[in-house]
Design a protein around this motif. Structure first.
Motif, PDB file in Angstrom:
ATOM      1  N   ARG A   1       0.845  -1.193   0.000  1.00 40.80           N
ATOM      2  CA  ARG A   1       0.000   0.000   0.000  1.00 40.80           C
ATOM      3  C   ARG A   1       0.883   1.247   0.000  1.00 40.80           C
ATOM      4  N   CYS A   2       0.502   2.221  -0.770  1.00 39.55           N
ATOM      5  CA  CYS A   2       1.249   3.479  -0.885  1.00 39.55           C
ATOM      6  C   CYS A   2       1.272   4.218   0.451  1.00 39.55           C
ATOM      7  N   CYS A   3       2.337   4.996   0.665  1.00 41.15           N
ATOM      8  CA  CYS A   3       2.430   5.807   1.892  1.00 41.15           C
ATOM      9  C   CYS A   3       1.630   7.098   1.771  1.00 41.15           C
ATOM     10  N   GLY A   4       1.251   7.471   0.524  1.00 46.20           N
ATOM     11  CA  GLY A   4       0.451   8.667   0.323  1.00 46.20           C
ATOM     12  C   GLY A   4       1.216   9.873  -0.194  1.00 46.20           C
ATOM     13  N   TRP A   5       2.558   9.738  -0.407  1.00 49.65           N
ATOM     14  CA  TRP A   5       3.347  10.890  -0.850  1.00 49.65           C
ATOM     15  C   TRP A   5       3.374  11.036  -2.357  1.00 49.65           C
ATOM     16  N   GLY A   6       3.417   9.927  -3.069  1.00 49.43           N
ATOM     17  CA  GLY A   6       3.717   9.925  -4.501  1.00 49.43           C
ATOM     18  C   GLY A   6       2.798  10.778  -5.350  1.00 49.43           C
ATOM     19  N   GLY A   7       3.335  11.153  -6.516  1.00 52.78           N
ATOM     20  CA  GLY A   7       2.552  11.940  -7.457  1.00 52.78           C
ATOM     21  C   GLY A   7       2.230  13.332  -6.972  1.00 52.78           C
ATOM     22  N   GLY A   8       2.939  13.768  -5.935  1.00 55.02           N
ATOM     23  CA  GLY A   8       2.664  15.086  -5.378  1.00 55.02           C
ATOM     24  C   GLY A   8       1.427  15.130  -4.512  1.00 55.02           C
ATOM     25  N   ALA A   9       0.889  13.944  -4.144  1.00 51.17           N
ATOM     26  CA  ALA A   9      -0.358  13.914  -3.371  1.00 51.17           C
ATOM     27  C   ALA A   9      -0.215  14.578  -2.013  1.00 51.17           C
ATOM     28  N   SER A  10       0.993  14.525  -1.442  1.00 48.94           N
ATOM     29  CA  SER A  10       1.183  15.174  -0.139  1.00 48.94           C
ATOM     30  C   SER A  10       1.197  16.690  -0.260  1.00 48.94           C
ATOM     31  N   PHE A  11       1.362  17.188  -1.483  1.00 53.54           N
ATOM     32  CA  PHE A  11       1.345  18.634  -1.726  1.00 53.54           C
ATOM     33  C   PHE A  11      -0.043  19.106  -2.158  1.00 53.54           C
ATOM     34  N   THR A  12      -0.699  18.347  -3.023  1.00 54.51           N
ATOM     35  CA  THR A  12      -2.046  18.731  -3.455  1.00 54.51           C
ATOM     36  C   THR A  12      -3.056  18.501  -2.330  1.00 54.51           C
ATOM     37  N   ASP A  13      -2.821  17.469  -1.499  1.00 51.12           N
ATOM     38  CA  ASP A  13      -3.538  17.276  -0.230  1.00 51.12           C
ATOM     39  C   ASP A  13      -5.054  17.351  -0.392  1.00 51.12           C
ATOM     40  N   ILE A  14      -5.590  16.467  -1.227  1.00 47.30           N
ATOM     41  CA  ILE A  14      -7.043  16.416  -1.416  1.00 47.30           C
ATOM     42  C   ILE A  14      -7.673  15.690  -0.229  1.00 47.30           C
ATOM     43  N   PRO A  15      -8.652  16.295   0.443  1.00 44.77           N
ATOM     44  CA  PRO A  15      -9.222  15.671   1.645  1.00 44.77           C
ATOM     45  C   PRO A  15     -10.035  14.421   1.327  1.00 44.77           C
ATOM     46  N   GLY A  16     -10.052  13.506   2.281  1.00 42.63           N
ATOM     47  CA  GLY A  16     -10.851  12.294   2.180  1.00 42.63           C
ATOM     48  C   GLY A  16     -11.411  11.950   3.552  1.00 42.63           C
ATOM     49  N   GLU A  17     -11.860  10.731   3.698  1.00 40.55           N
ATOM     50  CA  GLU A  17     -12.407  10.300   4.980  1.00 40.55           C
ATOM     51  C   GLU A  17     -11.304   9.938   5.971  1.00 40.55           C
ATOM     52  N   ARG A  18     -10.130   9.573   5.456  1.00 37.82           N
ATOM     53  CA  ARG A  18      -8.988   9.203   6.303  1.00 37.82           C
ATOM     54  C   ARG A  18      -7.716   9.480   5.523  1.00 37.82           C
ATOM     55  N   ARG A  19      -6.575   9.403   6.199  1.00 37.29           N
ATOM     56  CA  ARG A  19      -5.297   9.651   5.545  1.00 37.29           C
ATOM     57  C   ARG A  19      -4.649   8.336   5.122  1.00 37.29           C
ATOM     58  N   ILE A  20      -4.038   8.344   3.945  1.00 38.50           N
ATOM     59  CA  ILE A  20      -3.398   7.134   3.431  1.00 38.50           C
ATOM     60  C   ILE A  20      -2.285   6.649   4.358  1.00 38.50           C
ATOM     61  N   PRO A  21      -1.405   7.530   4.874  1.00 37.66           N
ATOM     62  CA  PRO A  21      -0.369   7.015   5.787  1.00 37.66           C
ATOM     63  C   PRO A  21      -0.936   6.403   7.065  1.00 37.66           C
ATOM     64  N   ASP A  22      -2.082   6.901   7.522  1.00 34.29           N
ATOM     65  CA  ASP A  22      -2.720   6.288   8.694  1.00 34.29           C
ATOM     66  C   ASP A  22      -3.141   4.852   8.377  1.00 34.29           C
ATOM     67  N   MET A  23      -3.673   4.648   7.155  1.00 29.15           N
ATOM     68  CA  MET A  23      -4.065   3.296   6.755  1.00 29.15           C
ATOM     69  C   MET A  23      -2.844   2.392   6.670  1.00 29.15           C
ATOM     70  N   ARG A  24      -1.743   2.932   6.135  1.00 32.15           N
ATOM     71  CA  ARG A  24      -0.537   2.111   6.024  1.00 32.15           C
ATOM     72  C   ARG A  24       0.032   1.766   7.399  1.00 32.15           C
ATOM     73  N   MET A  25      -0.025   2.706   8.307  1.00 28.73           N
ATOM     74  CA  MET A  25       0.453   2.420   9.661  1.00 28.73           C
ATOM     75  C   MET A  25      -0.427   1.374  10.336  1.00 28.73           C
ATOM     76  N   GLN A  26      -1.705   1.366  10.013  1.00 31.81           N
ATOM     77  CA  GLN A  26      -2.575   0.322  10.546  1.00 31.81           C
ATOM     78  C   GLN A  26      -2.159  -1.047  10.009  1.00 31.81           C
ATOM     79  N   ASP A  27      -1.729  -1.086   8.728  1.00 30.45           N
ATOM     80  CA  ASP A  27      -1.194  -2.336   8.180  1.00 30.45           C
ATOM     81  C   ASP A  27       0.008  -2.805   8.991  1.00 30.45           C
ATOM     82  N   VAL A  28       0.844  -1.840   9.390  1.00 33.31           N
ATOM     83  CA  VAL A  28       2.026  -2.175  10.200  1.00 33.31           C
ATOM     84  C   VAL A  28       1.587  -2.758  11.543  1.00 33.31           C
ATOM     85  N   ARG A  29       0.627  -2.110  12.179  1.00 32.66           N
ATOM     86  CA  ARG A  29       0.145  -2.594  13.481  1.00 32.66           C
ATOM     87  C   ARG A  29      -0.391  -4.022  13.364  1.00 32.66           C
TER      88      ARG A  29
END
Length: 626
Positions: A557-585
């Protein structure tokens, strides 16, 4: 079978063939609205190999549907070929009918499997006309079985007539579906897509992930309307089977951002043919109802067919491309659309525009003075490569050099290189950004300037390899600079460290037993470059066991940075890095190893109690013997 039924089959075959050709011609008119692209006619002969090997290699990841597809598609093709031979050519040989029986039974069994999947379908599957498809396939296969097996007796004629009616219904799904854009259009469009694929090199065993350069001098500013796509890309959109595997893999969709790669492709189909998205029978873009967007071949895509925030939600992680059984290139479409918006309108949201301004003015994403890029290495006496000097490795630190957290990882990497006794140097204040972010945000002009300046500079220096800890720099220089004359031997630091460990050039402390952690694969190292082995070899080499996450390697799963997504920062229901950290947990690990400065920043930005984030080089440096 009576002679009248045999002749009816002959007539139906030729009528269906004519309708099929008419439908294909109608669809080809839509494809030809696109820009010219080279046509390699001999590649038509490569379709069987590309279908049975390359395409089914992806389909086989889902064994159930793979078996169903082999049965349905294989049975149907064989039946159609035998019908064409025996009834199209009016041979009427009974022994060929038994071949039709055999393959019609195979097709019927496959259609039953597809119907079974549709009884309790996963959410990713489109509904609507696709729910009708199993029954159309069953009708066709059942009709062929009845017609071939019925005795030539008057009592059977009524059943034969009903069977012919079923055959007409089943045949209509194919011959009318192509011209009218129904589900079965993928059968023909998909095969032609395999022949005229925009990235034909994918079928020769190469990884093809670099973006196509724009000819800015010729006024190529990306894609603003459907007709701006090359004709074979329009064809590729028609190959989509709406299976939703891209949707299930997309991190932006999972985060509730307004992007669904499956719908994006179907929106391009709508724009190519004209109409609205009201009939789309799959999951909409999160937060955006259906029926409010429309398009036409010569009408703008962004702002009319799709909203801009859909475009900027993409992380360009290629998870969609990796999972697509039809080998469609979603990311290419996204970036081409971004290019038009950026180059002609200059409308990049949030901090994306600021990052591009910084790149244009300072050659750095953060707007930092280039003179301070290597301040973290002052006490390490890292040599700066000068003209006339020669080294084995040129180290490119990238934008991570300006981040205080990642400077620890860079210092660890330098210690490893010195410990191994390697001949290396840096560019110091002469190092500029590689241009990856500019290119992904659509600013092709800035990317090409940076790329050409870097290539010209590096060609004046003497080194054998480029090494970088940044997968984005690694990919950009390795795969995209060659289009501008920049052919360099590029290594990601995990690859070099793995070599050093294999060659026993690193002296290690005695390792602790049972050490373990999980590893997060960077998208631009794994999916973009196929490198998932080297980081694990490094961890194994220093005595660490990797506990794999549910999504790892090529399905990471992507960390959420690629493609400039961390700069364009389009809001959603949750953050992609939070989802990835949940995968880690969920892996049960208290630590996660990373091999990318951007992944490091995104995962360490997760707030609250979480596993520790450690860079690969830091783990290795901590185990070096004095």
């Amino acid at each position: 079978m009576t002679a009248s039924i045999a002749h009816a089959l002959t007539g139906l075959f030729w009528l269906a063939a004519l309708l099929l050709v008419a439908g294909l011609l109608r669809r080809s008119v839509l494809w030809r609205q696109g820009r010219p692209a080279a046509v390699d006619w001999p590649s038509l002969l490569a379709i069987p190999k590309r279908y049975f090997v390359d395409l089914h290699h992806v389909v086989a990841r889902d064994p159930f549907i793979a078996r169903a597809h082999v049965a349905v598609a294989g049975g149907a093709v064989a039946v159609l070929l035998l019908v064409a031979l025996n009834y199209g050519l009016t041979l009427y040989w009974r022994w060929l009918d038994w071949g039709i029986v055999l393959f019609a039974a195979l097709m019927f069994a496959g259609a039953l499997l597809i119907r079974q999947r549709r009884q309790n379908p996963p959410a990713r599957l489109s509904q609507g006309a696709w729910n009708r498809l199993p029954y159309s396939l069953l009708a066709f296969a059942a009709a062929m079985l009845l017609l071939m097996l019925l005795p030539a007796q008057p009592v059977a004629q009524l059943i034969a007539a009903l069977a012919l009616l079923l055959l007409v219904v089943g045949t209509a799904e194919l011959v009318l579906g192509i011209g009218l854009g129904g589900p079965m259009k993928h059968a023909v469009a998909g095969l032609l897509h395999l022949a005229f694929h925009p990235r034909a090199e994918r079928f020769s065993g190469e990884r093809s992930t670099g973006l196509r350069p724009l000819d800015l001098d010729a006024g190529d500013y990306g894609v603003g309307k459907p007709a701006d796509f090359a004709w074979n890309r329009l064809l590729s959109f028609d190959a989509c089977v709406q299976c939703g595997k891209c949707e299930a893999a997309c991190p932006a969709f999972a985060a509730g951002q307004p992007l669904n790669p499956k719908k994006l492709i179907q929106d391009m189909v709508v724009g190519m043919a004209g109409g609205s998205d009201a009939q789309f029978a799959g999951s909409p873009y999160p937060g955006k109802p259906l029926g409010q967007h429309h398009g036409a071949p010569d009408q703008p895509i962004v702002g009319q067919l799709i909203d801009a925030d859909t475009l900027w939600s993409c992380t360009t992680c290629r998870a969609c491309v990796q999972e697509c059984p039809m080998l469609i290139e979603h990311v290419d479409a996204v970036v081409d659309l971004r290019r038009h918006v950026t180059l002609t309108r200059g409308e990049v949201p949030n901090k994306g525009g600021e990052a591009l301004d910084n790149l244009q003015q300072t050659d750095t994403v953060g707007g930092f003075p280039v003179a301070v890029r290597y301040n973290w290495a002052i006490d390490l006496n890292v040599p700066v490569l000068q003209a006339g000097q020669q080294v084995d490795y040129l180290l490119l630190a990238g934008e991570g050099a300006f981040d205080m957290r990642y400077q620890r990882a860079l210092r660890a990497l330098v210690l490893i290189l010195k410990h191994a006794g390697l001949s290396f140097a840096v560019l110091g204040s002469e190092e500029r950004d590689c241009g990856d972010l500019a290119r992904r945000l659509g600013d092709e002009a800035t990317f090409q300037r940076l790329a050409k300046e870097n290539i010209a500079q590096w060609k004046t220096l003497q080194f054998r390899h480029i090494i970088t800890p940044d997968p984005h720099v690694f990919h950009c220089v390795k795969n995209e600079y060659p289009a501008f004359g920049g052919e360099f031997q590029v290594l990601h630091h995990s690859q070099l460290i793995a070599e050093l460990l294999q060659q026993q050039r690193l002296r290690l402390k005695e390792v602790l037993p049972d050490a373990s952690l999980t590893f997060h694969d960077p998208c631009y190292l794994g999916r973009y470059n196929g490198e998932t082995t080297a980081p694990r070899a490094v961890l194994k080499g220093i005595g660490i066991k990797v506990v794999e996450m549910g999504r790892s390697g090529m399905t990471s799963r992507c960390c959420g940075w690629g493609g400039g997504a961390s700069f364009t920062d389009i809001p959603g229901e949750r953050r992609i890095p939070d989802m990835r950290m949940q995968d880690v947990r969920e892996s049960g690990s208290s630590q996660v190893a990373v091999a990318c400065p951007n992944c490091t920043a995104m995962l360490e930005g997760v707030v609250g109690d979480r596993p520790e984030v450690i860079e690969l080089a830091e783990l290795v440096a901590a185990r070096l013997a004095d």
